[in-house]
Design a protein around this motif. Sequence first.
Motif, PDB file in Angstrom:
ATOM      1  N   ARG A   9      54.551  60.529 -63.009  1.00 44.82           N
ATOM      2  CA  ARG A   9      55.591  60.782 -62.016  1.00 44.82           C
ATOM      3  C   ARG A   9      56.960  60.747 -62.685  1.00 44.82           C
ATOM      4  O   ARG A   9      57.248  59.847 -63.471  1.00 44.82           O
ATOM      5  N   TYR A  10      57.794  61.732 -62.343  1.00 39.11           N
ATOM      6  CA  TYR A  10      59.147  61.835 -62.865  1.00 39.11           C
ATOM      7  C   TYR A  10      60.108  61.921 -61.699  1.00 39.11           C
ATOM      8  O   TYR A  10      59.792  62.516 -60.668  1.00 39.11           O
ATOM      9  N   ALA A  11      61.287  61.322 -61.838  1.00 42.86           N
ATOM     10  CA  ALA A  11      62.283  61.317 -60.765  1.00 42.86           C
ATOM     11  C   ALA A  11      63.628  61.773 -61.313  1.00 42.86           C
ATOM     12  O   ALA A  11      63.990  61.476 -62.445  1.00 42.86           O
ATOM     13  N   CYS A  12      64.361  62.478 -60.458  1.00 41.67           N
ATOM     14  CA  CYS A  12      65.725  62.898 -60.782  1.00 41.67           C
ATOM     15  C   CYS A  12      66.672  61.775 -60.375  1.00 41.67           C
ATOM     16  O   CYS A  12      66.646  61.310 -59.237  1.00 41.67           O
ATOM     17  N   GLU A  13      67.505  61.334 -61.313  1.00 48.69           N
ATOM     18  CA  GLU A  13      68.445  60.256 -61.022  1.00 48.69           C
ATOM     19  C   GLU A  13      69.617  60.728 -60.160  1.00 48.69           C
ATOM     20  O   GLU A  13      70.290  59.919 -59.550  1.00 48.69           O
ATOM     21  N   LYS A  14      69.870  62.037 -60.089  1.00 48.57           N
ATOM     22  CA  LYS A  14      70.985  62.550 -59.290  1.00 48.57           C
ATOM     23  C   LYS A  14      70.605  62.726 -57.829  1.00 48.57           C
ATOM     24  O   LYS A  14      71.322  62.274 -56.942  1.00 48.57           O
ATOM     25  N   CYS A  15      69.477  63.424 -57.544  1.00 50.08           N
ATOM     26  CA  CYS A  15      69.147  63.758 -56.156  1.00 50.08           C
ATOM     27  C   CYS A  15      67.941  62.998 -55.607  1.00 50.08           C
ATOM     28  O   CYS A  15      67.679  63.045 -54.412  1.00 50.08           O
ATOM     29  N   GLY A  16      67.187  62.323 -56.478  1.00 54.42           N
ATOM     30  CA  GLY A  16      66.044  61.546 -56.021  1.00 54.42           C
ATOM     31  C   GLY A  16      64.741  62.322 -55.907  1.00 54.42           C
ATOM     32  O   GLY A  16      63.714  61.754 -55.556  1.00 54.42           O
ATOM     33  N   ALA A  17      64.757  63.631 -56.205  1.00 61.13           N
ATOM     34  CA  ALA A  17      63.520  64.419 -56.154  1.00 61.13           C
ATOM     35  C   ALA A  17      62.512  63.838 -57.137  1.00 61.13           C
ATOM     36  O   ALA A  17      62.880  63.282 -58.174  1.00 61.13           O
ATOM     37  N   GLN A  18      61.219  63.942 -56.784  1.00 62.25           N
ATOM     38  CA  GLN A  18      60.174  63.446 -57.665  1.00 62.25           C
ATOM     39  C   GLN A  18      59.137  64.526 -57.926  1.00 62.25           C
ATOM     40  O   GLN A  18      58.864  65.356 -57.065  1.00 62.25           O
ATOM     41  N   LEU A  19      58.583  64.515 -59.130  1.00 62.45           N
ATOM     42  CA  LEU A  19      57.547  65.429 -59.558  1.00 62.45           C
ATOM     43  C   LEU A  19      56.342  64.579 -59.933  1.00 62.45           C
ATOM     44  O   LEU A  19      56.485  63.579 -60.641  1.00 62.45           O
ATOM     45  N   HIS A  41      57.767  68.938 -73.994  1.00 61.12           N
ATOM     46  CA  HIS A  41      57.716  69.049 -72.546  1.00 61.12           C
ATOM     47  C   HIS A  41      59.064  68.647 -71.969  1.00 61.12           C
ATOM     48  O   HIS A  41      59.775  67.840 -72.545  1.00 61.12           O
ATOM     49  N   SER A  42      59.396  69.206 -70.805  1.00 63.55           N
ATOM     50  CA  SER A  42      60.612  68.789 -70.120  1.00 63.55           C
ATOM     51  C   SER A  42      60.447  69.016 -68.629  1.00 63.55           C
ATOM     52  O   SER A  42      59.802  69.961 -68.200  1.00 63.55           O
ATOM     53  N   GLU A  43      60.967  68.095 -67.873  1.00 61.97           N
ATOM     54  CA  GLU A  43      61.004  68.180 -66.412  1.00 61.97           C
ATOM     55  C   GLU A  43      62.483  68.144 -66.059  1.00 61.97           C
ATOM     56  O   GLU A  43      63.111  67.102 -66.176  1.00 61.97           O
ATOM     57  N   ILE A  44      63.031  69.280 -65.667  1.00 63.03           N
ATOM     58  CA  ILE A  44      64.472  69.406 -65.447  1.00 63.03           C
ATOM     59  C   ILE A  44      64.773  69.521 -63.959  1.00 63.03           C
ATOM     60  O   ILE A  44      64.146  70.297 -63.249  1.00 63.03           O
ATOM     61  N   GLU A  86      69.351  68.169 -65.620  1.00 60.92           N
ATOM     62  CA  GLU A  86      69.092  67.059 -66.540  1.00 60.92           C
ATOM     63  C   GLU A  86      67.605  66.725 -66.587  1.00 60.92           C
ATOM     64  O   GLU A  86      66.865  66.978 -65.635  1.00 60.92           O
ATOM     65  N   GLN A  87      67.179  66.108 -67.703  1.00 62.75           N
ATOM     66  CA  GLN A  87      65.808  65.661 -67.847  1.00 62.75           C
ATOM     67  C   GLN A  87      65.504  64.582 -66.815  1.00 62.75           C
ATOM     68  O   GLN A  87      66.273  63.626 -66.668  1.00 62.75           O
ATOM     69  N   MET A  88      64.399  64.745 -66.100  1.00 61.41           N
ATOM     70  CA  MET A  88      63.982  63.724 -65.127  1.00 61.41           C
ATOM     71  C   MET A  88      63.443  62.512 -65.896  1.00 61.41           C
ATOM     72  O   MET A  88      62.973  62.637 -67.028  1.00 61.41           O
ATOM     73  N   LYS A  89      63.526  61.340 -65.305  1.00 64.62           N
ATOM     74  CA  LYS A  89      63.063  60.105 -65.938  1.00 64.62           C
ATOM     75  C   LYS A  89      61.672  59.748 -65.433  1.00 64.62           C
ATOM     76  O   LYS A  89      61.365  59.908 -64.245  1.00 64.62           O
TER      77      LYS A  89
END
Length: 50
Positions: free
Chosen positions: A8-18, A32-35, A39-42
């Motif tokens: 699971r990855y989350a965007c620190e700006k908008c809170g979206a999760q993958l 790999h990158s989840e953008i 920005e790269q998701m954490k």
Amino acid sequence: MARQVGDRYACEKCGAQLVYEKPCPCPESVPHSEICCGEQMKIVKEASAT
């Protein structure tokens, strides 16, 4: 690092999760990158049960 089911990855700006529903078939040598929001998701670490 290859992505596994449940990663699971989350965007620190908008809170979206993958969340990966299938493992990534790419070899370890492929970057790999989840953008999101440019920005790269954490990665979201699993909370340990106590």
